[in-house]
Design a protein around this motif. Structure first.
Motif, mmCIF file in Angstrom:
data_model
loop_
_atom_site.group_PDB
_atom_site.id
_atom_site.type_symbol
_atom_site.label_atom_id
_atom_site.label_comp_id
_atom_site.label_asym_id
_atom_site.label_seq_id
_atom_site.Cartn_x
_atom_site.Cartn_y
_atom_site.Cartn_z
ATOM 1 N N LEU A 91 68.232 29.380 -56.520
ATOM 2 C CA LEU A 91 69.315 30.124 -55.890
ATOM 3 C C LEU A 91 70.635 29.875 -56.591
ATOM 4 N N CYS B 132 63.806 25.931 -54.278
ATOM 5 C CA CYS B 132 64.567 26.958 -53.565
ATOM 6 C C CYS B 132 66.040 26.904 -53.962
ATOM 7 N N ALA B 133 66.627 25.738 -53.778
ATOM 8 C CA ALA B 133 68.053 25.632 -54.091
ATOM 9 C C ALA B 133 68.308 25.804 -55.584
ATOM 10 N N SER C 245 70.514 20.036 -56.570
ATOM 11 C CA SER C 245 69.229 20.439 -56.016
ATOM 12 C C SER C 245 68.110 19.609 -56.627
ATOM 13 N N VAL D 202 65.167 33.989 -49.359
ATOM 14 C CA VAL D 202 66.463 33.477 -49.808
ATOM 15 C C VAL D 202 66.686 33.796 -51.287
ATOM 16 N N SER E 285 69.682 24.922 -49.769
ATOM 17 C CA SER E 285 70.162 26.242 -50.183
ATOM 18 C C SER E 285 71.567 26.484 -49.658
ATOM 19 N N SER F 206 66.257 24.793 -46.296
ATOM 20 C CA SER F 206 67.407 25.591 -45.850
ATOM 21 C C SER F 206 68.713 24.869 -46.105
#
Lengths: 748, 64
Positions: free
Chosen positions: A406, A402-403, A690, A221, A719, A716
């Motif tokens: 991103l 992750c988020a 996030s 991602v 994100s 997931s």
């Protein structure tokens, strides 16, 4: 900038050939050509179909946005002049660039990123598939052999992702640490590395949770986000080595016996006699050796009014010969020319200005993640040591950024693509963050804020009819030329039926000449139009029409603010920007324009060095400066500003040093700033959101309540939310007229 | 279980093959220009090579 067209055969001269062609180890030759007609798909496909039929051509790569064609050929079967002829047959003028242009890294960067992305994607999918068996193990009994097998398979699938596809993150982290900075890449590298090691340990031990699919998906991602941003930036065109394109490579030297030979500009030495045709570019600094000529020194002053140079007066490399031909004596080699000096000044200014700011939010995040992990490990060590390790890993997974990581690439790629649709091409993504903070704007005047305008009511008629008749004569010549000044004449004549002109010849930098009703007429600037000495009041700001006997009419040109400039500057001022005009032109003219545009702070007669110093002093006072310009003389001050914008109709040197390219003039600047600010706002929202998710889930992970499948779902979903939020960045109003897709935009 | 022992290596091999083909495509610049190919079916005369267009020109002259 106009260049004298070099006949193709001249490129086989050894000196010139070596400048532009590189011989590879396998015997093939390669070069990069600058091609001009590749804007519409039809032109592109026509060029490609001609090239495919060319014998001896091994491969060709067309970079449409950068207007560069890289060709590799077999020197035994074909040669550079033949290939140039093939391009000419396809309707496209190709100009070889120096071998410096061969080492473009942009395409390689894009290819490498795509390869990593796809490897990460393919193997992440595989890891997910293997992990789903383990997910089912939570709900149904799965025997231990199968469980063991699939844990090892998960490791096998995640290995290429973590060890190869994620390399950019590790490299960036190492380089950041060397500069004592901490960014999002460090956080990601830390998380991915630690979780991978912990999962390997669990696999080897035979018990404990494994998170191979989580980290594979995380890497995929994040690589996707970075690839989208890279792609958006590359679509904006703009060349990194455009300075090489701007300098002429070949020039005509007069030998001792009086004949001319084509030599590479780099071969010119002090004392060489050089011949430059009308419309040609002066290759090196020197002095005039023949009679009076007119030269266009837009390069240094930004003003396109031609200047008279008599025998013995100095000439600047890069200026255009308006009336010629010119015989000159070279005084300085190309490397020390004024154009090279501008390029060097700009590069130096850019290097001093362009150190990236530390990403403090990411640094704080990284340290917090570490602290939390250690705390929960300590807690469990005290409470129930056997669960300490698993709890620590679970916390690391859930706190995984992750988020967060991103957020920036997704917002940047969204903002860049919206601006691209509205005619603002962003070449450096970091520029948007700075644009949002900008509070000072410095503008160049000519070409950026103003354009020439024909004063129809004040046409001065000297003889030969009334003003309308002479205007029609001028227009019948002007409509053959695409020059902006010719278009003014044609538009002024309107829909009237015009006499037919034959034998029309367009002279770059001078004007148009042709035959109407048996009379030889010339339309253009003073000096080109008539050999008689012209009273100086006509020398500036006018187009002249003359026949063989003398002047017929004078069409005065006034400087006028471009469309929408007044509104755009007012909008910027309303947003709190302080406006400034810096110009190389004379004070009265700058004052007149500044008054019309309601800008109080203006400076006239500024050299490129002075403009640069003014920007630097503003920056040391703490202002965040946006610079807008279009000429080569603007390149240093564009490079020195915090964020800069150049007109797409400007010179290549200016465009190379700008962060934003404006296809529609200043009109899009308020919009660009609005979108940059909204992007920053949404970025902050994303990051905060996030962080909230990450830290809210930590207690559950510390308590051992979060199985791997739940961690993946959390990753997931967070994100996805970040991406959807980024889609909220949108332009405020629909455009009044369609600006067209980037494919169809033709830079003037 | 026997099926798994065959299918798992096969799937891994397929992934590796897919990655290899993809690497070849990237190296051959298949992904560089994503805008022009979609226009290709709509253009009439793009299939013309220089020889064909010469022929068409000659035929047009003969017709006149």
């Amino acid at each position: 900038m106009s260049t004298a067209v070099l006949e193709h055969g001249a490129w086989s001269r050894p000196g010139l050939h070596a400048q532009v062609v590189r011989k590879r180890r396998d015997g093939r030759c390669e070069t990069v050509l600058h091609v001009d007609s590749v804007h519409t798909p039809h032109q592109v496909l026509r060029l490609e179909s001609h090239l495919q039929c060319a014998a001896g051509l091994d491969r060709f790569d067309l970079d449409r946005a950068a207007q560069r064609l890289r060709v590799t050929w077999d020197p035994g079967q074909t040669s550079l002049p033949d290939l140039l002829a093939v391009c000419a047959n396809a309707g496209c003028t190709a100009r070889p660039l120096s071998t410096v242009a061969l080492d473009i890294t942009r395409r390689q960067e894009s290819h490498a990123a795509l390869k990593r992305l796809v490897v990460a994607g393919l193997f992440a999918m595989q890891a997910m598939m293997f992990a789903s068996v383990l997910y089912f193990g939570h709900f149904e009994r799965v025997d231990s052999v199968t469980r063991e097998l699939f844990r090892w398979l998960g490791l096998l699938a995640a290995a290429p992702v973590v060890l190869w596809a994620a390399l950019p993150f590790y490299r960036q982290t190492l380089s950041d640490l060397r500069h004592r900075r901490l960014g999002t890449e460090a956080v990601v590298a830390l998380a991915v590395g630690l979780i991978f090691l912990a999962s390997i340990l669990s696999t080897v031990r035979g018990y404990g949770a494994v998170y191979f699919e989580s980290i594979s998906m995380l890497v995929f991602v994040l690589l996707l986000g970075r690839y989208l941003e890279l792609r958006a930036r590359h679509r904006s065109g703009a060349l990194g080595e455009a300075a090489a394109d701007a300098e002429p490579i070949a020039s005509q030297r007069r030998k001792a016996d009086g004949s001319l030979e084509w030599v590479a500009v780099a071969e010119l030495e002090k004392g060489d006699a050089v011949h430059v045709a009308e419309g040609g570019v002066i290759p090196a600094d020197g002095r005039v050796a023949n009679a009076t000529v007119l030269v266009d020194e837009a390069l240094l002053s930004g003003e396109s009014t031609p200047r008279k140079r008599n025998r013995g007066q100095p000439l600047v490399a890069g200026s255009v010969v308006v009336t010629g031909p010119l015989e000159m004596i070279v005084e300085q080699g190309a490397a020390t020319s004024a154009l090279a000096a501008l390029g060097a000044l700009a590069c130096q200014a850019g290097r001093q200005a362009g150190l990236p700011t530390q990403d403090r939010a990411a640094a704080r995040f990284a340290s917090r993640v570490l602290v939390l992990t250690v705390l929960s490990a300590l807690f469990w060590l005290w409470f129930d040591p056997s669960r300490a390790f698993d709890a620590a890993v679970a916390v690391l997974v859930v706190a995984c950024p992750c988020a967060f990581a991103l957020a920036a690439p997704v917002v940047a790629s969204r903002a860049i693509s919206i601006l691209g649709q509205r005619g603002v091409w962003v070449t450096r993504a970091s520029a948007l963050a700075v644009l949002a903070r900008a509070d000072h704007a410095a503008f160049d005047k000519t070409g950026t804020l103003t354009e020439p305008h024909l004063d129809r009511d004040n046409i001065k008629v000297l003889r030969g009819g009334d003003s309308t008749h002479l205007l029609h004569l001028a227009a019948s010549l002007a409509r053959e030329s695409r020059h902006p000044l010719s278009r003014l004449i044609t538009e002024a004549a309107g829909q009237a039926s015009l006499p037919v002109a034959s034998d029309v010849e367009i002279v770059d930098g001078g004007g148009v000449r042709g035959l109407i009703d048996g009379r030889k007429l010339r339309l253009g600037r003073a000096g080109f139009v008539s050999d008689q000495p012209i009273p100086d009041e006509y020398l500036h700001e006018a187009l002249l029409l003359a026949d063989e006997e003398g002047l017929l009419a004078v069409f005065p040109l006034h400087e006028q603010p471009r469309d929408h400039v007044v509104d755009s500057l007012a909008a910027l001022a309303n947003d709190g920007m302080q406006l400034q005009i810096l110009s190389g032109d004379a004070a009265p003219r700058v004052d007149k324009i500044a008054r019309r545009l309601k800008v109080r702070d203006w400076h006239a007669r500024m050299s490129p060095q002075q403009k640069l110093e003014l920007i630097q002093s503003r920056r040391t006072e703490g202002a965040v400066v946006l610079a807008v310009g279009d000429g080569s003389n603007d390149a240093p001050f564009l490079a020195a500003a915090d964020v800069s914008a150049a007109m797409v109709s400007g010179t290549e040197l200016a465009q190379a040093h700008a962060d934003l390219l404006l296809t529609d003039g200043i009109r899009s600047l308020p919009l660009a700033q609005h979108i940059a600010r909204s992007a920053q706002r949404i970025l902050q929202q994303n990051r905060r959101g996030s962080l909230i998710y990450n830290f809210a889930a930590v207690p559950f992970a510390a308590a051992g309540l979060v199985p791997p499948w739940l961690a993946v779902i959390g990753m997931s979903l967070s994100s996805l939310c970040v991406v959807l939020n980024a889609l909220r960045i949108r332009a405020p109003k629909p455009p009044a007229e369609a600006t067209g897709s980037p494919m169809q935009v033709q830079p003037a | 279980m026997n099926a798994l022992l065959i299918l798992i290596p096969v799937s891994l091999l397929l992934i590796v093959a897919a990655a290899a083909v993809f690497f070849w495509a990237v190296r051959n610049n298949q992904f560089d220009d994503l805008d022009t190919p979609e226009i290709l079916p709509l253009l009439d005369d793009v299939d013309e090579t220089p020889e064909v267009s010469e022929q068409i020109k000659e035929e047009a002259q003969h017709d006149d």
